[in-house]
Design an enzyme around this catalytic site. Structure first.
Site, PDB file in Angstrom:
ATOM      1  N   SER A 114     134.799 -28.524  -2.083  1.00  0.00           N
ATOM      2  CA  SER A 114     133.813 -28.699  -0.920  1.00  0.00           C
ATOM      3  C   SER A 114     132.598 -28.847  -1.425  1.00  0.00           C
ATOM      4  CB  SER A 114     133.878 -27.380  -0.021  1.00  0.00           C
ATOM      5  OG  SER A 114     133.039 -27.640   1.035  1.00  0.00           O
ATOM      6  N   ASP A 256     129.484 -33.609   2.985  1.00  0.00           N
ATOM      7  CA  ASP A 256     129.748 -32.716   1.487  1.00  0.00           C
ATOM      8  C   ASP A 256     130.861 -33.445   0.887  1.00  0.00           C
ATOM      9  OD1 ASP A 256     131.855 -32.002   3.209  1.00  0.00           O
ATOM     10  OD2 ASP A 256     131.816 -30.119   2.602  1.00  0.00           O
ATOM     11  N   ASP A 258     134.048 -32.933   0.282  1.00  0.00           N
ATOM     12  CA  ASP A 258     135.233 -33.450   0.726  1.00  0.00           C
ATOM     13  C   ASP A 258     135.238 -33.836   2.190  1.00  0.00           C
ATOM     14  OD1 ASP A 258     135.019 -30.727   1.889  1.00  0.00           O
ATOM     15  OD2 ASP A 258     136.820 -30.394   2.169  1.00  0.00           O
ATOM     16  N   ASP A 260     134.213 -32.670   5.206  1.00  0.00           N
ATOM     17  CA  ASP A 260     134.441 -31.908   6.639  1.00  0.00           C
ATOM     18  C   ASP A 260     133.283 -31.298   7.041  1.00  0.00           C
ATOM     19  OD1 ASP A 260     134.171 -29.892   4.621  1.00  0.00           O
ATOM     20  OD2 ASP A 260     135.727 -28.765   5.179  1.00  0.00           O
TER      21      ASP A 260
END
Length: 496
Positions: A114, A256, A258, A260
């Site tokens: 993340s 961010d 990834d 999401d």
């Protein structure tokens, strides 16, 4: 030699433990053996609850960290060891691979850390019907896995097999939003896309173009940049202001690592808070019931826009549980969102007569697009759209490299004694910056309400050695200043 390992013991030994929806840890600790074992345990648990069987497909994807390809290979080896079929989705956003899995009723996993620095990574697990919940985490932790003789003495695969050919999950993910909003939804808008090292950077550009907007690519990086949507770096704040001023942008879009969790800046380059973006997105979609963590802006209640607001602990599994409860109570248009901006759509909604299907996992694209489309429809700037909400402002920051045990010890000490003792202690600690403490909320960490209306919320991070601090006040400047002063009080606490 085959070896049977307890996942609970392996978590303790390796230091790679469960955070939100999966495992995270130092890359050096996430050996192929550890990642293989965790993936096997995940599938064993799903088999026990009827969501996996030999021959079933499992989707896999990753973010752009240097360590992600290696970990993906280890996870793929585990899937094949469990007699599963690997669907290799490549480097795509977490919600894209999750949507692919949900649509086909197959498990999926995403290799990502993340927003945290790339000396760490993780594996995010999805069931066939949604993210893993806390009960699933316990089920995975309870597994024992028999490991084949595939690893060297350092825990790395002796032989790494090539992943199968790519499955295209980006195209249907883009189509989801083009079909819902229409090809002219962003016409006339000039939108900067801050690409950095986000795995969804090309998809964002594609979406802006497909929806009729003008995309301006900004800040692409070959080096991983840990962009945290809850604590935006000073450098990223400066860059956004400069880009907005120089290029005449209507907004700046980003995510961010990834992709999401969203970042959306207004026409001046000011990044919007994720919990405000969540409210605006929910309003634009006609949502009637909202689940959101206790750390999020109280404007969601003060706005009067929603029939029900359910507060939860921090983390998407808790938000999903609350969304499911709202649906069970009879609410038909339900969503969830987090302070980081990740938006979870629990039920199908109609967007100007076109269906947008549920996606009960954190998504960065929907809150960005829905808010931009709403601003264009109303003919207002993003700053004007935000001004329509009650004047409550939140700010978050964290103490990095602050050991989790130290954070937990601090909270435990502050909570000692009777409620009166606790309020006295909190007033002594924070009274000079916030006044009289009059109430506490222990839903997640320690959330302190002060008589003058300010809020200070302290919480140990669940996936990194950090102490998070969330503040809320009646102005953005006050919320930011209060946050800085509160964190300094934490650092100085032993001398008070």
């Amino acid at each position: 030699m085959r070896q049977t390992v307890s996942i609970a013991d392996l978590m303790t030994q390796s230091g790679v433990a469960f955070g939100t929806s999966g495992a995270r840890g130092l890359v050096s600790a996430m050996t192929d053996r550890v990642c293989f074992a965790y993936s096997c345990a995940f599938l064993q648990h799903l088999a026990a609850i009827g969501q996996f069987a030999p021959g079933k497909a499992v989707a896999i994807a990753g973010d752009l960290r240097p360590s992600s390809p290696r970990i993906m290979a280890a996870c793929a080896a585990a899937i094949e060891h469990m007699a599963g079929e690997v669907h290799h989705c490549g480097f795509v956003p977490s919600p894209a691979v999750a949507a692919y899995g949900f649509a086909r009723g197959i498990p999926s996993l995403m290799v990502t850390g993340s927003h945290i620095p790339d000396d760490r990574n993780g594996i995010k697990f999805n069931r066939t019907d949604g993210e893993v919940l806390k009960a699933d985490e316990q089920g995975i932790r309870a597994q024992s896995v028999t490991l084949p003789d595939l690893f060297d003495e350092d825990g790395m695969l002796k032989k790494v097999e090539a992943l199968p050919p790519l499955v295209d999950v980006a195209a249907p993910y883009v189509a989801r939003y083009v079909d819902a909003f229409g090809s002219h939804a962003l016409s006339g808008m000039k939108l900067g896309v801050y690409e950095h090292s986000a795995v969804g950077r090309d998809i964002l550009v594609t979406l802006v173009d497909a929806l009729g907007g003008e995309a301006v690519s900004l800040g692409r990086s070959d080096r991983f940049i840990p962009v945290d949507t809850e604590a935006v770096r000073a450098e990223d704040q400066r860059l956004a202001r400069e880009w907005a001023a120089e290029l005449g942008l209507d907004a700046i879009l980003s995510t961010d690592g990834d992709s999401d969790r969203p970042l959306l800046a207004d026409e001046s380059g000011a990044w919007m808070r994720g919990d405000v973006l969540g409210i605006l997105c929910a309003r634009s979609l006609g949502i009637r019931a909202v689940a959101t963590p206790v750390s999020c802006n109280s404007a969601v209640e003060l706005s009067g826009l929603f029939d029900a607001v359910r507060r939860t602990r921090i983390g998407s599994p808790f938000v999903i549980e609350a969304m499911n409860a709202l649906i069970a109570e009879g609410h038909s248009r339900v969503c969830g969102y987090e302070a980081n901006g990740g938006f979870l759509l629990a039920t199908q909604v109609a967007v100007e007569g076109r269906d947008l299907h549920a996606l009960p996992t954190r998504d960065a694209v929907l809150p960005i697009l829905a808010t931009l489309v709403d601003a264009r429809r109303l003919g207002v700037t993003l700053s004007a759209l935000m001004a329509q909400l009650p004047e409550r402002y939140t700010f978050s920051e964290r103490l990095q490299n602050y050991p989790t045990a130290q954070s937990q010890a601090l909270i435990a000490h502050l909570e000692e004694g009777s409620d009166a003792d606790i309020l006295t202690r909190l007033t002594a600690m924070f009274g000079g910056i916030a006044g009289q403490a009059e109430g506490i909320d222990r839903t997640d960490g320690l959330r302190i309400h002060f008589a003058a209306g300010d809020i200070i919320h302290l919480r140990p991070s669940g996936n990194a050695p950090e102490l998070r601090c969330y503040t809320e006040s009646d102005s953005s400047e006050r919320a930011a200043r209060l946050n800085e002063e509160a964190l300094q009080r934490v650092l100085d606490y032993r001398t008070l």
